[in-house]
Design a protein around this motif. Structure first.
Motif, PDB file in Angstrom:
ATOM      1  N   LYS A 142       1.489   6.461  -6.683  1.00  0.00           N
ATOM      2  CA  LYS A 142       0.376   7.349  -7.022  1.00  0.00           C
ATOM      3  C   LYS A 142       0.827   8.809  -6.948  1.00  0.00           C
ATOM      4  O   LYS A 142       0.542   9.607  -7.840  1.00  0.00           O
ATOM      5  N   ILE A 143       1.549   9.142  -5.864  1.00  0.00           N
ATOM      6  CA  ILE A 143       2.037  10.515  -5.700  1.00  0.00           C
ATOM      7  C   ILE A 143       2.976  10.882  -6.842  1.00  0.00           C
ATOM      8  O   ILE A 143       2.876  11.968  -7.412  1.00  0.00           O
ATOM      9  N   ALA A 144       3.877   9.951  -7.193  1.00  0.00           N
ATOM     10  CA  ALA A 144       4.808  10.207  -8.297  1.00  0.00           C
ATOM     11  C   ALA A 144       4.046  10.397  -9.606  1.00  0.00           C
ATOM     12  O   ALA A 144       4.362  11.295 -10.401  1.00  0.00           O
ATOM     13  N   ILE A 195       0.848  -1.201   0.000  1.00  0.00           N
ATOM     14  CA  ILE A 195       0.000   0.000   0.000  1.00  0.00           C
ATOM     15  C   ILE A 195       0.876   1.241   0.000  1.00  0.00           C
ATOM     16  O   ILE A 195       0.622   2.194  -0.749  1.00  0.00           O
ATOM     17  N   ASP A 196       1.923   1.237   0.833  1.00  0.00           N
ATOM     18  CA  ASP A 196       2.850   2.382   0.864  1.00  0.00           C
ATOM     19  C   ASP A 196       3.512   2.582  -0.491  1.00  0.00           C
ATOM     20  O   ASP A 196       3.629   3.717  -0.973  1.00  0.00           O
ATOM     21  N   GLU A 210       3.895  13.640 -11.919  1.00  0.00           N
ATOM     22  CA  GLU A 210       4.210  13.566 -13.346  1.00  0.00           C
ATOM     23  C   GLU A 210       3.047  14.088 -14.175  1.00  0.00           C
ATOM     24  O   GLU A 210       3.242  14.802 -15.163  1.00  0.00           O
ATOM     25  N   ASN A 211       1.823  13.769 -13.756  1.00  0.00           N
ATOM     26  CA  ASN A 211       0.634  14.244 -14.460  1.00  0.00           C
ATOM     27  C   ASN A 211       0.572  15.770 -14.431  1.00  0.00           C
ATOM     28  O   ASN A 211       0.303  16.409 -15.462  1.00  0.00           O
ATOM     29  N   GLU A 212       0.824  16.364 -13.269  1.00  0.00           N
ATOM     30  CA  GLU A 212       0.832  17.824 -13.163  1.00  0.00           C
ATOM     31  C   GLU A 212       1.928  18.434 -14.035  1.00  0.00           C
ATOM     32  O   GLU A 212       1.710  19.436 -14.715  1.00  0.00           O
TER      33      GLU A 212
END
Length: 187
Positions: free
Chosen positions: A116-118, A109-110, A122-124
């Motif tokens: 997910k954060i990465a 999960i971590d 990257e999406n931003e």
């Protein structure tokens, strides 16, 4: 004499019963509970052996029967004890395995949260880059449109100039030489 013998046996058993109660009290063992309580189990086992011993002086057949009952009860108790211990061991191994699995899941999960954060970062970044490219392309399109309009105006002016020159040539043929010079200079 038989009545006297019976009476002495009752007194011995009464004393044994009192001794049992005293032993349970001294060891803080309650009357209720499971047979897995080792102090309680040992006290009852010792006193059951004593009852058989005292009974063997009076009636060997009854003492033998109680000895068989004691042995069967002991075997059953041992089987239950082994079953309990193996169940506890199995439960502990399952609990340890589940704890390890739980730790792996929390670790996964971590990892997924970090991923997910990465990916969100990257999406931003890609959105900002897309907006920058879109703005740059819009700027280039506006520049090309302005160039096109300027070129179009220049060509219209030239075309109008040539048109007037041709019209003048048609009216006055002497001005045609001047017109050819203007056309050559506009190329």
């Amino acid at each position: 004499m038989e009545e006297n013998n019976d009476r002495s046996n009752k007194i011995d058993f009464a004393a044994l019963n009192d001794s049992l109660d005293k032993a349970l009290d001294e060891n803080d063992v309650t009357e209720e509970g499971t047979m897995i309580n080792p102090p309680r189990h040992n006290i009852y086992k010792d006193y059951f052996d004593e009852v058989i011993l005292q009974l063997s002086t009076v009636n060997i057949d009854e003492a033998t029967l109680l000895g068989r009952i004691r042995d069967e009860f002991s075997a059953t108790s041992d089987a239950y004890k082994k079953l309990y211990e193996s169940s506890v061991a199995f439960g502990l191994s399952k609990a340890i395995a589940m704890r390890k699995e739980n730790e792996k899941l929390h670790s996964r999960i971590d990892e997924l949260l970090n991923e997910k954060i990465a990916l969100l970062d990257e999406n931003e970044f890609l959105k900002r880059k897309l907006n920058a490219v879109a703005k740059e392309e819009e700027r280039k399109r506006e520049l090309e449109t302005r160039r096109y309009k300027l070129e179009l105006r220049r060509l219209k002016v030239r075309n109008d100039s040539i048109k007037r020159g041709l019209e003048t040539c048609l009216v006055d043929p002497n001005t045609c030489e001047e017109m050819s010079l203007i056309l050559e200079s506009n190329k």
